[in-house]
Write an enzyme that holds these catalytic residues in place. Structure first.
Site, short mmCIF file in Angstrom:
data_model
loop_
_atom_site.label_atom_id
_atom_site.label_comp_id
_atom_site.label_asym_id
_atom_site.label_seq_id
_atom_site.Cartn_x
_atom_site.Cartn_y
_atom_site.Cartn_z
CB CYS A 158 0.07 1.29 7.56
SG CYS A 158 -1.68 1.21 7.12
CG HIS B 33 -6.61 1.23 0.54
ND1 HIS B 33 -5.55 1.91 -0.01
CD2 HIS B 33 -6.06 0.21 1.24
CE1 HIS B 33 -4.42 1.31 0.34
NE2 HIS B 33 -4.71 0.27 1.09
CB CYS C 223 -0.94 -0.01 1.20
SG CYS C 223 -1.91 -1.51 1.22
#
Ligand SMILES: NC(=O)c1ccc[n+]([C@@H]2O[C@H](COP(=O)([O-])OP(=O)(O)OC[C@H]3O[C@@H](n4cnc5c(N)ncnc54)[C@H](O)[C@@H]3O)[C@@H](O)[C@H]2O)c1
Lengths: 435, 445
Positions: free
Chosen positions: A421, A390, A99
């Site tokens: 994160c 996301h 990510c």
């Protein structure tokens, strides 16, 4: 004798964030169910090219990546460039840091700009949870490769007979951690428990995210950040009417018993989408009539040992930020905006709690005093991943472009902190300064 | 694909059927091709009495490498008649004597252009009658023309003769394919006309803003302005962002996602165009919507949204755009035939489009606009084949497409070409005009 003047390429210069673009994020199997990563990244690039009038332009480079990727997409960024309105002479390469991909791409590009190696470029990312690659079971894969290696029809047939019905099985990518077998949500649930994050606090953060993003769309803030794609012009996951009551009705999705506080409402859903950020040197921006939105000041990446239980999987940013602050001589309170990626509401809340915690800051971060708390009214003010969704590698670009715009509106010298994160116990953080 | 009358009657069986039934048979219109000459044949130039414009017309034609003819023949593709010298209705005989024989041999997509003076400035009642009569004759010729031919009147004000060149070029060329039976007024230029270095790119180095550019007529306008040399800022609502980006990238322009009804729309356009492209020379207010309902059933929402998008937004944006526009710039508004003839179920739309025409006339005379040498004009499209008209029921649409002298719907490019001509710096003598691009639609006179 006078010392020779340093060559330009060895003198760091400031890297500017000039703007960005993304397509609206869609829920898994939604309107982008049949869009490939390449389709989405190309659309994001084309929207940006149109916004900044860069059709036919050769940029220094395009750096982008995807977390979930087909093997045929080995050159995803370059193929997307070739399909876009940019000059085909624009080089491109892929990166991947879960990510953190989008933000890490921006760091790489900023560094090259600072060093004078390129004058301009795009950094971005894309992910599809719908058009996912499928792999066969490991047993079947090994046997199929054997068939492929076998010479002659007879030998191939022989090799084929080695395949047993039990070998069949298809696997789609999961967001489970390979070393623990736990899903990211299960990991997060452990951390949420450790920090005593309540269901209510999580729901409230989620609701605020939806309200903030909806307001951002309503006042036109997203008009030059998003370009419609396949009939979608706002993030599909966005619920402007999100409320505590509605969120309270959702059943826990991760964790067990009374500690099960994480629901589908306060966790990010699987989504599809792409984003890109335009960066360049000050001179390049001026030559192209583009306004510098923000300066890419500095960045830091950290990793934690989540495998052996020493730290929560998504807590690496709590380590990266103090290192970055120390290098820049700043405190946690020296920012006008905080963009803390909402992988889960509990991620944000655990991070903030950890920075307020004296023991954690002393024992884990090696600080004399806790970093302290932040003014929550400066946090994710235009919404974040809980509302927008996301698509893993696309989140960094979404945040960098939006924060740069916010800082530009706030004025020169304003500061923003980004914290993202990533799987594998990693965290990527960066500081932008308004221009 | 949906059945289309036009394609049916131009094919084998349909063609036979149509001609035996005496149904209209649309011809393929001659449209602008940058690689071809202005007009594919000679132009017959004649005039009444001293015909003061004739020498100049000849010179312009020769400069454009168009052969000038003095007698009608099969090689004549256009006729220009100078009637600026007429004193009485008796003098109209010149028009009859020149045009009548020419009509018999005129080439396809031929042009009849009659030059006159405004009736209001006539010095006698007789002269005023004669001048006004010209319009009647030309409108009738329009209805008699065959094979895609058009007839138009140009009223040249006394002393404004040199301003005619741009209009003459436009009317003779394929750019005016769907402009028929119009009266164009040429006045003293609002700023010095500038003849382009190359007539193929009359908008070279210009920056143009086009609203509603994601599709339909707006996309065609952007395309024509870019083809003619301009850098185009393409504006449309965020929901149309994807197609808008495609248009902008194809033309090498830029895209600005913006709802024109936003309070700060004008400022945002200026900011974008000035910072990215160094200024604005041309603004085309094309964005428009319909929300049809009979007045008896019209709610305030429908009423307001149409008036807001089609008219109020333009008024608001212009307060920011006019001061920001470069000296000698051009503003073009997209009105509609509905604003002239009215239309059942379109009180809101007709209000907005008639308002656009009123605004065009007034803004052209605004002191600031005049001081800056800006022209302000409007186009009033008739039936143009786009997604907006695709919403019209099939039968109404097919009939609508036929109800004009050219027996066919216009194309977005026809509207775009007319807008392009309004934006030439060579064309600073045409301002405050509303030109219909309607193939001489039967509605609205
Ligand atoms: N098609 C015809 O026959 C016809 C006839 C007469 C007049 N017109 C006029 O021509 C113009 C273009 O029509 P068209 O047929 O291409 O229509 P269209 O519907 O195909 O295109 C109109 C464009 O304007 C955009 N738009 C609408 N509201 C907007 C807003 N608030 N802000 C920014 N953009 C907005 C739309 O998104 C669309 O891209 C309109 O003003 C229309 O009234 C059309």
């Amino acid at each position: 004798m006078p010392t020779p003047a340093p060559t330009t390429s060895s003198t760091p210069r400031r890297a500017a964030v000039l703007g960005g673009n993304r397509i609206p994020f869609a829920r898994q199997f939604g309107p982008y169910a049949e869009a490939s990563n390449q389709d989405m990244l190309t659309a994001a690039i084309d929207g940006l090219v149109a916004r900044y009038g860069l059709a036919g332009e050769r940029l220094g480079e395009v750096v982008a990546g995807a977390v979930i990727k087909h093997s045929r997409d080995f050159n995803l960024a370059r193929e997307s460039v070739l399909g876009s309105a940019l000059a085909p002479t624009t080089p491109a390469y892929d990166v991947q840091q879960a990510c953190g991909t989008g933000l890490q791409a921006a760091i790489l590009l900023a560094n090259k700009i600072a060093l004078g190696q390129v004058d301009s470029g795009l950094a971005g990312g894309v992910d599809t949870s719908s058009d996912a690659p499928i792999t066969v079971s490991e047993k079947l894969r090994i046997k199929l490769l054997k068939v492929n290696r076998a010479k002659g029809a007879k030998n191939q047939l022989l090799a084929l007979t080695g395949i047993r019905p039990t070998d069949f099985g298809i696997e789609t990518p999961s967001n489970g951690e390979p070393r623990t077998g736990l899903s990211m949500g299960e990991h997060m649930a452990q951390t949420a428990k450790r920090w005593g994050i309540t269901r209510e606090a999580q729901d409230e953060l989620a609701m605020t995210s939806h309200h903030n993003l909806a307001a951002a769309y309503d006042r036109g803030f997203q008009d030059d950040l998003v370009t419609s794609f396949r009939g979608l012009s706002r993030d599909q996951n966005l619920r402007p009417d999100s409320s505590m009551e509605k969120l309270a009705t959702l059943k826990p999705a991760f964790g067990k018993g009374e500690n099960a506080t994480m629901t589908a409402g306060n966790s990010t859903p699987l989504t599809d989408g792409a984003s890109v950020v335009l960066m360049g040197s000050e001179e390049w921006a001026a030559e192209h009539g583009l306004t510098v939105q923000a300066w890419f000041v500095d960045a830091e990446t950290a990793a934690v040992d989540y495998v052996h239980g020493a730290e929560g999987l998504l807590m690496a940013p709590t380590y990266a930020v103090p290192r970055l602050l120390a290098r820049q001589g700043l405190t946690l309170q020296d920012f006008d905006y905080y963009e803390i990626h909402e992988a889960f509401a509990a991620t944000v809340l655990s991070t903030l709690k950890a920075w307020e915690d004296e023991d954690f800051c002393r024992d884990r971060l090696g600080l004399e005093a806790p970093l302290g708390s932040i003014d929550r009214s400066k946090l994710n003010v235009n919404g974040s991943s809980l509302a927008a969704g996301h698509p893993f590698a696309a989140t960094g670009g979404r945040i960098v472009a939006a924060l740069a715009k916010m800082l530009h509106e706030k004025g020169p010298g304003s500061r923003g902190l980004i914290s993202i994160c990533a799987a594998g116990g990693q965290g990527v953080v960066a500081i932008l300064e308004g221009a | 694909m949906a059945f289309s009358y036009s394609s049916f009657v131009s094919g084998g069986l349909g063609k036979q059927l149509a001609s035996s039934l005496g149904l209209p048979q649309p011809s393929r219109l001659r449209r602008h091709d940058p690689k071809k000459s202005l007009i594919p044949g000679a132009v017959l130039v004649a005039g009444h009495d001293e015909a003061p414009l004739v020498p100049q017309v000849r010179t312009w034609l020769e400069a454009a490498r168009v052969a000038v003819a003095t007698v009608p023949s099969t090689s004549v593709a256009g006729v220009v008649v100078d009637l600026t010298g007429i004193e009485s209705p008796e003098d109209l005989e010149t028009l009859r004597a020149t045009v009548a024989p020419a009509l018999k041999t005129l080439q396809g997509s031929g042009r009849i252009i009659v030059l006159g003076r405004p009736p209001e400035s006539a010095t006698s009642v007789e002269q005023a009658a004669a001048r006004r009569a010209v319009e009647g004759i030309v409108r009738s010729i329009g209805k008699e023309m065959r094979a895609g031919g058009t007839a138009n009147t140009v009223l040249v004000e006394e002393g404004a003769d040199t301003g005619l060149e741009a209009t003459l070029r436009f009317l003779l060329s394929g750019r005016s394919a769907y402009v028929d039976a119009q009266v164009i007024r040429v006045a003293a230029p609002v700023a010095d006309p500038v003849v382009p270095a190359d007539w193929a790119t009359p908008l070279a180095d210009k920056v143009a803003v086009v609203t509603g550019a994601a599709r339909g007529i707006g996309a065609a306008i952007a395309e024509v302005l870019a083809r003619d040399g301009a850098t185009v800022v393409c504006v449309d609502i965020p929901a149309a962002g994807g197609p808008l980006a495609d248009v902008a990238n194809r033309l090498g322009g830029s895209a600005l996602q913006l709802d024109v009804t936003a309070e700060d729309a004008g400022e945002r356009i200026v900011e974008h165009a000035v910072s990215r492209h160094g200024g604005i020379d041309i603004v085309v207010h094309n964005a428009g919507i319909t929300r049809d309902k009979l007045l008896a059933n019209m709610d305030a929402e429908r009423w307001h949204s149409v008036v807001d998008v089609n008219l109020l937004s333009i008024l608001r944006m212009n307060t920011a755009l006019v001061p920001a526009l470069n000296q000698g710039g051009h503003i073009v508004n997209v009105a509609s035939i509905a604003g002239i003839a009215g239309n059942r179920g379109q009180t809101n739309y007709a209000a907005s489009k008639a308002g656009v025409i009123g605004m065009t006339t007034a803004l052209a005379q605004d002191a600031e606009v005049l001081a800056k040498g800006i022209t302000v004009n409007a186009v009033a499209p008739g039936f143009i084949v786009t997604e907006m008209t695709a919403k019209v029921p099939f039968a109404t649409r097919e009939v609508g497409a036929l109800m004009n002298s050219l027996s066919q719907g216009g194309l977005p490019i026809d509207v775009a070409e007319t807008i392009g001509w309004f934006c030439w710096d060579a064309n600073r003598a045409v301002t405050g005009n509303t030109v219909r691009v309607c193939g001489q639609m039967l509605l609205g006179a």
